[in-house]
Design a protein around this motif. Structure first.
Motif, PDB file in Angstrom:
ATOM      1  N   HIS A   1       0.844  -1.208   0.000  1.00  0.00           N
ATOM      2  CA  HIS A   1       0.000   0.000   0.000  1.00  0.00           C
ATOM      3  C   HIS A   1       0.875   1.251   0.000  1.00  0.00           C
ATOM      4  O   HIS A   1       0.669   2.171  -0.802  1.00  0.00           O
ATOM      5  CB  HIS A   1      -0.912  -0.023   1.233  1.00  0.00           C
ATOM      6  N   GLU A   2       1.867   1.296   0.885  1.00  0.00           N
ATOM      7  CA  GLU A   2       2.730   2.471   0.987  1.00  0.00           C
ATOM      8  C   GLU A   2       3.649   2.602  -0.216  1.00  0.00           C
ATOM      9  O   GLU A   2       3.874   3.705  -0.726  1.00  0.00           O
ATOM     10  CB  GLU A   2       3.548   2.413   2.279  1.00  0.00           C
ATOM     11  N   VAL A   3       4.202   1.485  -0.684  1.00  0.00           N
ATOM     12  CA  VAL A   3       5.076   1.531  -1.858  1.00  0.00           C
ATOM     13  C   VAL A   3       4.314   2.059  -3.073  1.00  0.00           C
ATOM     14  O   VAL A   3       4.865   2.818  -3.883  1.00  0.00           O
ATOM     15  CB  VAL A   3       5.665   0.137  -2.152  1.00  0.00           C
ATOM     16  N   ALA A   4       3.040   1.685  -3.188  1.00  0.00           N
ATOM     17  CA  ALA A   4       2.224   2.162  -4.310  1.00  0.00           C
ATOM     18  C   ALA A   4       2.118   3.680  -4.305  1.00  0.00           C
ATOM     19  O   ALA A   4       2.202   4.323  -5.363  1.00  0.00           O
ATOM     20  CB  ALA A   4       0.830   1.527  -4.257  1.00  0.00           C
ATOM     21  N   HIS A   5       1.933   4.268  -3.121  1.00  0.00           N
ATOM     22  CA  HIS A   5       1.898   5.727  -3.022  1.00  0.00           C
ATOM     23  C   HIS A   5       3.200   6.331  -3.549  1.00  0.00           C
ATOM     24  O   HIS A   5       3.187   7.254  -4.372  1.00  0.00           O
ATOM     25  CB  HIS A   5       1.725   6.165  -1.561  1.00  0.00           C
ATOM     26  N   GLY A   6       4.317   5.814  -3.066  1.00  0.00           N
ATOM     27  CA  GLY A   6       5.609   6.363  -3.457  1.00  0.00           C
ATOM     28  C   GLY A   6       5.923   6.150  -4.924  1.00  0.00           C
ATOM     29  O   GLY A   6       6.495   7.033  -5.584  1.00  0.00           O
ATOM     30  N   TRP A   7       5.542   4.989  -5.460  1.00  0.00           N
ATOM     31  CA  TRP A   7       5.814   4.679  -6.864  1.00  0.00           C
ATOM     32  C   TRP A   7       5.047   5.620  -7.795  1.00  0.00           C
ATOM     33  O   TRP A   7       5.608   6.163  -8.750  1.00  0.00           O
ATOM     34  CB  TRP A   7       5.435   3.233  -7.144  1.00  0.00           C
ATOM     35  N   VAL A   8       3.761   5.840  -7.489  1.00  0.00           N
ATOM     36  CA  VAL A   8       2.962   6.734  -8.322  1.00  0.00           C
ATOM     37  C   VAL A   8       3.429   8.178  -8.153  1.00  0.00           C
ATOM     38  O   VAL A   8       3.466   8.953  -9.123  1.00  0.00           O
ATOM     39  CB  VAL A   8       1.454   6.596  -7.982  1.00  0.00           C
ATOM     40  N   ALA A   9       3.804   8.554  -6.936  1.00  0.00           N
ATOM     41  CA  ALA A   9       4.336   9.903  -6.717  1.00  0.00           C
ATOM     42  C   ALA A   9       5.571  10.140  -7.583  1.00  0.00           C
ATOM     43  O   ALA A   9       5.745  11.224  -8.165  1.00  0.00           O
ATOM     44  CB  ALA A   9       4.677  10.098  -5.235  1.00  0.00           C
ATOM     45  N   LYS A  10       6.437   9.137  -7.684  1.00  0.00           N
ATOM     46  CA  LYS A  10       7.637   9.250  -8.528  1.00  0.00           C
ATOM     47  C   LYS A  10       7.250   9.434  -9.987  1.00  0.00           C
ATOM     48  O   LYS A  10       7.874  10.214 -10.711  1.00  0.00           O
ATOM     49  CB  LYS A  10       8.506   8.006  -8.353  1.00  0.00           C
TER      50      LYS A  10
END
Length: 216
Positions: free
Chosen positions: A24-33
């Motif tokens: 869940h958290e990695v998805a936030h960071g990946w899309v933010a990138k």
């Protein structure tokens, strides 16, 4: 899973909970990138190593207590992945997409766990099939709970970020002033069982859909 011992329940739920919260958290960071913010990447948070994301209370203690007390309602959180909206071209819109990425990741994981249940069902050896089925059911449940809770419009949950991207700027600013009370609101809703009542029907519908994918 009433026939499982407490230790078996802990074993069954451990990986689904950790992965649900981590991805869940990695998805936030990946899309933010993807939208131009490298903050999470620069801090080494775009990794599936759960150690980088574990919050002792939200990832270990709270889910463990909910499991041990048999509330039938298990959720938690990881250390939030840092996102700097100033790096986005369209801050409110892009932040809404970043926020949506977390619950969407949970729904995709729920599908993956459902397919694992299907795999378990066709394996004749019970010592292999039963762990797959029980773990898959736990994976479906925790991911659906996390997706639904995070879509609630309570700051700072993902649903509030999505709503902020829709509201007029002034109203969005006023709405986000609730963020300092968000955790308290969530705890009160949980303690009074209002949260369970709010999520009961959406959870029933979602489980029906995903359990059908699992062949249950």
């Amino acid at each position: 899973m009433n026939e499982l011992t407490m230790m078996q329940r802990v074993v069954v739920w451990f990986l689904p909970v950790v992965f649900a919260i981590t991805v869940h958290e990695v998805a936030h960071g990946w899309v933010a990138k993807k939208y131009g913010d490298n903050t999470a990447f620069m801090l080494g948070r775009l990794t599936l190593n759960p150690i980088r994301h574990i919050d002792m209370v939200g990832t270990i203690i709270l889910p463990g207590l909910l499991l041990l007390t048999g509330t039938g309602f298990i959720f938690g959180w990881a250390k939030p992945v840092p996102v700097d909206a100033r790096n986005f071209k369209h801050p409110r819109h892009d932040m809404a997409i970043v926020a949506l990425a977390g619950p969407m990741a949970n729904l995709l994981m729920a599908i993956a766990w459902a397919l694992l249940v299907r795999l378990g069902a066709i394996i004749s050896a019970e010592y292999i099939s039963l762990p797959l089925i029980y773990t898959g059911i736990a994976g479906i449940s925790i991911n659906l709970v996390l997706a639904l809770i995070n879509l609630l419009p309570i700051p700072p949950l993902d649903g509030s970020r999505i709503l902020t991207g829709i509201l007029p700027a002034k109203l969005a600013w006023q709405y986000n002033q609730l963020e300092r009370f968000g955790f308290i609101i969530l705890l009160v809703l949980l303690y009074t069982q209002v949260l369970g009542a709010i999520l009961a029907y959406p959870m029933y519908v979602a489980q029906k859909v995903f359990f059908s994918i699992a062949g249950l």
